[in-house]
Design an enzyme around this catalytic site. Structure first.
Site, PDB file in Angstrom:
ATOM      1  N   GLY A  10       7.276  67.666  38.209  1.00  0.00           N
ATOM      2  CA  GLY A  10       7.631  68.578  39.158  1.00  0.00           C
ATOM      3  C   GLY A  10       6.741  70.025  38.824  1.00  0.00           C
ATOM      4  N   GLY A  12       7.138  73.028  40.353  1.00  0.00           N
ATOM      5  CA  GLY A  12       7.910  74.191  40.923  1.00  0.00           C
ATOM      6  C   GLY A  12       7.946  75.140  39.999  1.00  0.00           C
ATOM      7  N   PHE A  13       8.769  76.053  40.156  1.00  0.00           N
ATOM      8  CA  PHE A  13       8.895  77.117  39.218  1.00  0.00           C
ATOM      9  C   PHE A  13       9.018  76.855  37.785  1.00  0.00           C
ATOM     10  CE2 PHE A  13      10.086  78.917  43.152  1.00  0.00           C
ATOM     11  CZ  PHE A  13       9.184  80.265  43.219  1.00  0.00           C
ATOM     12  N   GLY A  15       8.629  73.759  36.245  1.00  0.00           N
ATOM     13  CA  GLY A  15       7.303  73.126  35.799  1.00  0.00           C
ATOM     14  C   GLY A  15       6.188  73.691  35.751  1.00  0.00           C
ATOM     15  N   ASP A  34       3.486  66.295  40.739  1.00  0.00           N
ATOM     16  CA  ASP A  34       4.578  66.807  41.893  1.00  0.00           C
ATOM     17  C   ASP A  34       4.231  65.716  42.912  1.00  0.00           C
ATOM     18  OD1 ASP A  34       6.409  69.432  42.356  1.00  0.00           O
ATOM     19  OD2 ASP A  34       6.160  68.360  44.072  1.00  0.00           O
ATOM     20  N   ARG A  83      19.576  74.587  42.349  1.00  0.00           N
ATOM     21  CA  ARG A  83      20.929  74.820  43.028  1.00  0.00           C
ATOM     22  C   ARG A  83      20.614  76.199  43.606  1.00  0.00           C
ATOM     23  NH1 ARG A  83      25.804  76.889  39.020  1.00  0.00           N
ATOM     24  NH2 ARG A  83      23.807  77.628  37.786  1.00  0.00           N
ATOM     25  N   ASN A 121      18.884  69.596  36.679  1.00  0.00           N
ATOM     26  CA  ASN A 121      20.106  69.736  36.814  1.00  0.00           C
ATOM     27  C   ASN A 121      20.648  68.656  37.914  1.00  0.00           C
ATOM     28  OD1 ASN A 121      21.153  71.608  35.123  1.00  0.00           O
ATOM     29  ND2 ASN A 121      20.240  73.285  36.180  1.00  0.00           N
ATOM     30  N   ARG A 152      20.502  83.056  26.051  1.00  0.00           N
ATOM     31  CA  ARG A 152      21.124  84.002  27.163  1.00  0.00           C
ATOM     32  C   ARG A 152      22.351  84.826  26.180  1.00  0.00           C
ATOM     33  NH1 ARG A 152      21.447  79.999  31.925  1.00  0.00           N
ATOM     34  NH2 ARG A 152      19.404  80.860  33.077  1.00  0.00           N
ATOM     35  N   HIS A 176      26.293  71.923  30.245  1.00  0.00           N
ATOM     36  CA  HIS A 176      25.397  72.974  30.609  1.00  0.00           C
ATOM     37  C   HIS A 176      26.099  73.253  31.861  1.00  0.00           C
ATOM     38  CE1 HIS A 176      22.144  75.763  31.190  1.00  0.00           C
ATOM     39  NE2 HIS A 176      21.640  74.951  32.468  1.00  0.00           N
TER      40      HIS A 176
END
Ligand code: APR
Length: 313
Positions: A10, A12-13, A15, A34, A83, A121, A152, A176
């Site tokens: 992946g 994306g952001f 990865g 990807d 999500r 997720n 966090r 999670h």
């Protein structure tokens, strides 16, 4: 020593930021995979061209074909649909389950020995799917959730007290999501128990904010979800494994009777070393915390069952 090889599935952001952090720490050669044609190749080339400026020395390659993974020591799985605002993690189940099927098919064929670090997720259930589909021993599959959730929590504690994040320690267990179980009595600032530093109501507000930490960012971003802290958290896990640091971190692991939970993937403290999950730590929890952990695990178990039915596993 031969260089280590790290696959990131992946691009994306999460990865691509993971690939960047891995390269900047020179943890190994990185292969970004990807399904989007040209994208992982383009990002890998861009990252490789940052090397002379940043001063890192590793090979970065992008591919659409899993054969590029050959010989990988560790594979970080970020492939999936993130999500969206208002979207529950359960909505993602079927789509991301099928994506996981194709990812594991590729890793099994080309990097069957690799340790898998799952980020996709819904995390706990995707760990179950990765483990089930790969047939790997449980210590070679581990999910990234607790490191992010504690990061966090630690950030909010440091902001509240106006102290360095470096001195704040915390522990978060459970699934999670909203059912996570932050453990305030295991949180401290330079060894000082948190409960001596923050009044109860304020602490509860920080816990609630931690519980909804992912959603807070999703709502602000409007599209996509967090990626800086998730990638940082995953890289901390990869580093502990590749360097055999044996860091004690909260990670998503398959429980086999620990905490009275069996066959369910849930966040617990564990030691991460060269073999993956070297050891699970069983804490002596208060009654209500144990109940909360078991309730969280029950929720995951339902999701596992639902996905097993959806995917006919
Ligand atoms: N194989 C490889 N890559 C895939 C596959 C597949 N079968 N299916 C989808 N992808 C890729 C997409 O093409 C996309 O580039 O996964 C990437 C996901 O990237 P983003 O959409 O940017 O999502 P990101 O923010 O990186 O989040 C990835 O991590 O934190 C979790 O909830 C998040 O599950 C999501 C995952």
């Amino acid at each position: 020593m031969a260089r280590r090889k790290i696959g990131v599935i992946g691009g994306g952001f999460v990865g691509s930021t993971t690939a960047q952090r891995l390269a900047e720490r020179e943890l190994g050669d990185v292969v970004l995979i990807d399904i989007i044609e040209g994208m992982p190749q383009g990002k890998a080339l861009d990252l490789a061209q940052s090397g002379p400026v940043e001063g890192y020395d590793c090979t970065l390659a992008g591919a659409n074909d899993y054969s590029a993974l050959a010989g990988a020591d560790i594979v970080v799985i970020t492939a999936g649909i993130p999500r969206k605002p208002g979207m529950d993690r359960a909505d993602l189940l079927r789509t991301n389950g099928e994506i996981m099927r194709s990812v594991i098919d590729g890793t099994k064929r080309h990097a069957p020995e690799a340790i898998l670090v799952v980020i996709s997720n819904p995390l706990d259930i995707m760990c179950w799917a990765a483990h089930r589909l790969s047939g790997l021993p449980r210590e070679r599959v581990v999910g990234m959730a607790g490191v992010l959730d504690t990061a966090r929590f630690r950030t909010f504690i440091a902001q509240e007290l106006n102290v360095s994040v470096k001195d704040v320690q915390a522990m978060v267990l459970g699934g999670h999501g909203d059912s996570m179980v932050p453990l305030p009595e295991y949180a401290s600032v330079s060894g000082i128990p948190l409960q001596q530093l923050i009044p109860k109501e304020r602490l509860q507000a920080l816990i609630d904010r931690t519980r909804h930490g992912g959603a807070e960012i999703v709502n602000l971003l409007k599209q996509g979800s967090a990626f800086y802290a998730p990638s940082a958290s995953a890289v901390a896990m990869v580093e502990s494994i590749l360097k055999d640091q044996r860091r004690l971190l909260p990670c998503c692991c398959l429980l086999d009777g620990e905490y009275g939970i069996r066959g369910t993937w849930v966040g617990v403290p564990c030691v991460l070393g060269a073999n993956g999950v070297e050891k699970l730590i069983v804490l002596d929890l208060a009654k209500d915390e144990l109940a909360a952990l078991r309730a969280s695990a029950d929720g995951v178990a339902k999701g596992q069952k639902q996905l097993a039915e959806l995917m006919k596993l």
